[in-house]
Design a protein around this motif. Structure first.
Motif, mmCIF file in Angstrom:
data_model
loop_
_atom_site.group_PDB
_atom_site.id
_atom_site.type_symbol
_atom_site.label_atom_id
_atom_site.label_comp_id
_atom_site.label_asym_id
_atom_site.label_seq_id
_atom_site.Cartn_x
_atom_site.Cartn_y
_atom_site.Cartn_z
ATOM 1 N N ALA A 68 0.855 -1.190 0.000
ATOM 2 C CA ALA A 68 0.000 0.000 0.000
ATOM 3 C C ALA A 68 0.890 1.239 0.000
ATOM 4 O O ALA A 68 1.385 1.666 1.046
ATOM 5 C CB ALA A 68 -0.926 -0.009 1.221
ATOM 6 N N ASP A 69 1.110 1.816 -1.173
ATOM 7 C CA ASP A 69 2.058 2.924 -1.292
ATOM 8 C C ASP A 69 1.410 4.261 -1.641
ATOM 9 O O ASP A 69 2.111 5.252 -1.835
ATOM 10 C CB ASP A 69 3.126 2.590 -2.337
ATOM 11 C CG ASP A 69 2.511 2.218 -3.684
ATOM 12 O OD1 ASP A 69 1.267 2.193 -3.784
ATOM 13 O OD2 ASP A 69 3.283 1.932 -4.633
ATOM 14 N N HIS A 70 0.085 4.306 -1.744
ATOM 15 C CA HIS A 70 -0.578 5.578 -2.046
ATOM 16 C C HIS A 70 -0.461 6.506 -0.842
ATOM 17 O O HIS A 70 -0.611 6.091 0.312
ATOM 18 C CB HIS A 70 -2.049 5.334 -2.389
ATOM 19 C CG HIS A 70 -2.705 6.498 -3.061
ATOM 20 N ND1 HIS A 70 -3.099 7.638 -2.363
ATOM 21 C CD2 HIS A 70 -3.045 6.713 -4.349
ATOM 22 C CE1 HIS A 70 -3.651 8.498 -3.208
ATOM 23 N NE2 HIS A 70 -3.625 7.965 -4.409
ATOM 24 N N SER A 71 -0.205 7.778 -1.099
ATOM 25 C CA SER A 71 0.013 8.732 -0.010
ATOM 26 C C SER A 71 -1.197 8.881 0.895
ATOM 27 O O SER A 71 -1.058 9.173 2.089
ATOM 28 C CB SER A 71 0.408 10.093 -0.581
ATOM 29 O OG SER A 71 -0.610 10.587 -1.446
ATOM 30 N N ALA A 72 -2.398 8.681 0.343
ATOM 31 C CA ALA A 72 -3.607 8.826 1.149
ATOM 32 C C ALA A 72 -3.723 7.744 2.216
ATOM 33 O O ALA A 72 -4.484 7.905 3.170
ATOM 34 C CB ALA A 72 -4.849 8.794 0.253
ATOM 35 N N HIS A 73 -2.990 6.658 2.062
ATOM 36 C CA HIS A 73 -3.022 5.605 3.080
ATOM 37 C C HIS A 73 -2.395 6.075 4.384
ATOM 38 O O HIS A 73 -2.698 5.519 5.451
ATOM 39 C CB HIS A 73 -2.279 4.364 2.589
ATOM 40 C CG HIS A 73 -3.074 3.508 1.666
ATOM 41 N ND1 HIS A 73 -4.282 2.924 2.024
ATOM 42 C CD2 HIS A 73 -2.841 3.110 0.390
ATOM 43 C CE1 HIS A 73 -4.743 2.214 1.013
ATOM 44 N NE2 HIS A 73 -3.894 2.314 0.012
ATOM 45 N N TYR A 74 -1.536 7.093 4.327
ATOM 46 C CA TYR A 74 -0.772 7.502 5.497
ATOM 47 C C TYR A 74 -0.969 8.975 5.832
ATOM 48 O O TYR A 74 -0.190 9.532 6.605
ATOM 49 C CB TYR A 74 0.713 7.200 5.252
ATOM 50 C CG TYR A 74 0.924 5.786 4.773
ATOM 51 C CD1 TYR A 74 0.789 4.711 5.635
ATOM 52 C CD2 TYR A 74 1.201 5.522 3.427
ATOM 53 C CE1 TYR A 74 0.946 3.410 5.193
ATOM 54 C CE2 TYR A 74 1.370 4.217 2.980
ATOM 55 C CZ TYR A 74 1.229 3.168 3.863
ATOM 56 O OH TYR A 74 1.380 1.885 3.418
ATOM 57 N N ASP A 75 -1.993 9.579 5.275
ATOM 58 C CA ASP A 75 -2.315 10.978 5.556
ATOM 59 C C ASP A 75 -3.795 11.055 5.900
ATOM 60 O O ASP A 75 -4.652 10.847 5.029
ATOM 61 C CB ASP A 75 -1.994 11.857 4.344
ATOM 62 C CG ASP A 75 -2.062 13.339 4.666
ATOM 63 O OD1 ASP A 75 -3.050 13.770 5.297
ATOM 64 O OD2 ASP A 75 -1.141 14.079 4.280
ATOM 65 N N ALA A 79 -7.117 11.211 3.403
ATOM 66 C CA ALA A 79 -8.053 10.086 3.462
ATOM 67 C C ALA A 79 -9.476 10.563 3.762
ATOM 68 O O ALA A 79 -10.443 10.075 3.183
ATOM 69 C CB ALA A 79 -7.600 9.086 4.520
ATOM 70 N N GLU A 82 -10.895 12.311 0.648
ATOM 71 C CA GLU A 82 -11.250 11.318 -0.364
ATOM 72 C C GLU A 82 -12.542 10.602 0.003
ATOM 73 O O GLU A 82 -13.393 10.348 -0.862
ATOM 74 C CB GLU A 82 -10.110 10.311 -0.492
ATOM 75 C CG GLU A 82 -10.327 9.263 -1.551
ATOM 76 C CD GLU A 82 -9.183 8.273 -1.607
ATOM 77 O OE1 GLU A 82 -9.248 7.241 -0.895
ATOM 78 O OE2 GLU A 82 -8.206 8.535 -2.336
ATOM 79 N N ARG A 92 -8.793 3.644 3.197
ATOM 80 C CA ARG A 92 -7.386 3.956 3.420
ATOM 81 C C ARG A 92 -6.924 3.435 4.781
ATOM 82 O O ARG A 92 -7.677 3.434 5.753
ATOM 83 C CB ARG A 92 -7.152 5.460 3.317
ATOM 84 C CG ARG A 92 -7.460 6.049 1.942
ATOM 85 C CD ARG A 92 -6.681 5.358 0.844
ATOM 86 N NE ARG A 92 -6.923 5.964 -0.473
ATOM 87 C CZ ARG A 92 -6.417 5.512 -1.605
ATOM 88 N NH1 ARG A 92 -5.631 4.437 -1.598
ATOM 89 N NH2 ARG A 92 -6.684 6.102 -2.742
ATOM 90 N N ARG A 129 5.706 3.166 8.590
ATOM 91 C CA ARG A 129 4.795 3.770 7.623
ATOM 92 C C ARG A 129 4.156 5.057 8.137
ATOM 93 O O ARG A 129 3.902 5.987 7.372
ATOM 94 C CB ARG A 129 3.699 2.769 7.252
ATOM 95 C CG ARG A 129 4.191 1.590 6.417
ATOM 96 C CD ARG A 129 4.603 2.062 5.045
ATOM 97 N NE ARG A 129 4.914 0.959 4.146
ATOM 98 C CZ ARG A 129 5.150 1.104 2.850
ATOM 99 N NH1 ARG A 129 5.139 2.311 2.315
ATOM 100 N NH2 ARG A 129 5.428 0.060 2.096
#
Length: 304
Positions: A68-75, A79, A82, A92, A129
């Motif tokens: 899971a490398d999309h930036s929204a996964h960790y912001d 998230a 979205e 996310r 992460r």
């Protein structure tokens, strides 16, 4: 009146006796079967999976974090935006951070010793992460601060006298990474110094020469004890390097020099432990690659 006039008659005109009783008996049988089936389903619904299954599930979660490398996964802000645009529940990872930490904590503190290192490594992946993820609801704080109690509770058993060497090694790596995450960052985020000192004490009490020499696992080879010494010193070296860098950036030359002097002894110990660990592994398994890595680690962490 006619004899048998109160009896029911079927299509052939012959009397039938007890038709209602037979229907009631069939209903009772069906109800009993349904009840037994429901009890059987309920019994299996509460059976815990085998520990091997739970260990496999933990590895799947680690793989999920890896891909899971999309930036929204960790912001969290991205998230939430979205989710509002799409009108959904949100997929996310950052929206489920509490659940991720809870699952990893459960595995890390399992009664089954073979599962604990996997849980600590899962916590390490989570910290890696989300190390820089700010909390938009509390200005100047990180999301990881909400999980401080669980992380601290998972770390303490890693440094116990009965801890498995793989658990201690994983715990040292997690401790260093977590402290680096919640300490003062480039954005000026700070946390309670007392919380940092309590966690740091778990590591530093093992770094005296007497404590390092006392690390022993009679049931295992000498490589296990050397691995624990190496990982503990490596974690301490990473923290000392970060402290020295922070002191230089803040213009505290005296503090930077004090950290450099205190790290020189640890650097020498780390070099020796790395060399011993690499030699032991090479002798046991013929691993030349690990030997080169151990030598490189010692050279990289020696004070210049």
């Amino acid at each position: 009146g006619e004899e048998g006039s109160g009896w029911d008659q079927n299509a052939s005109g012959l009397p039938t006796v007890g038709g209602d009783d037979e229907d009631e008996e069939e209903d009772r049988k069906r109800q009993k079967e349904a009840q037994l089936e429901a009890e059987e389903n309920a019994k299996w619904a509460h059976v815990a999976p085998r520990w091997q299954t739970r260990l496999y599930a933990a590895e799947c979660v680690r793989r999920l974090l890896d891909v899971a490398d999309h930036s929204a996964h960790y912001d969290l802000t991205l998230a939430r935006e979205e989710t509002e645009r799409q009108g959904g529940s949100g997929e996310r990872l950052v929206l489920h951070l509490g659940r991720l930490v809870s699952v990893a904590f459960t595995v890390a503190t399992s009664r089954i010793e073979a599962m604990r290192p996997a849980g600590v490594l899962m916590l390490l992946d989570v910290v890696e992460r989300f190390a820089a993820a700010p909390d938009p609801d509390y200005q100047g704080h990180l999301l990881l601060e909400q999980s401080h109690a669980q992380l601290g509770a998972a770390l303490r058993p890693c440094f116990g006298p009965e801890a498995d060497p793989s658990l201690t090694a994983s715990g040292a790596a997690l401790l260093a990474r977590y402290l680096l995450a919640i300490s003062t960052t480039s954005g000026g985020i700070q946390v309670d110094p007392a919380a940092i000192r309590k966690l740091l004490a778990l590591l530093t009490k093992r770094l005296t020469p007497a404590a390092l020499a006392a690390i022993s696992y009679p049931a295992l080879s000498d490589a296990a004890a050397t691995m624990v010494r190496t990982t503990s010193l490596r974690a301490a070296a990473a923290l000392q390097a970060a402290a020295a860098g922070a002191a230089r950036r803040l213009g505290w030359p005296a503090a930077a020099e004090a950290v450099r002097r205190s790290s020189s002894g640890a650097g020498e110990l780390l070099r020796r432990c790395a060399a011993r660990y690499a030699a032991a592994k090479a002798a046991a398994a013929g691993s030349l690659r690990q030997s080169a890595e151990g030598a490189a680690l010692g050279r990289a962490l020696l004070p210049r």
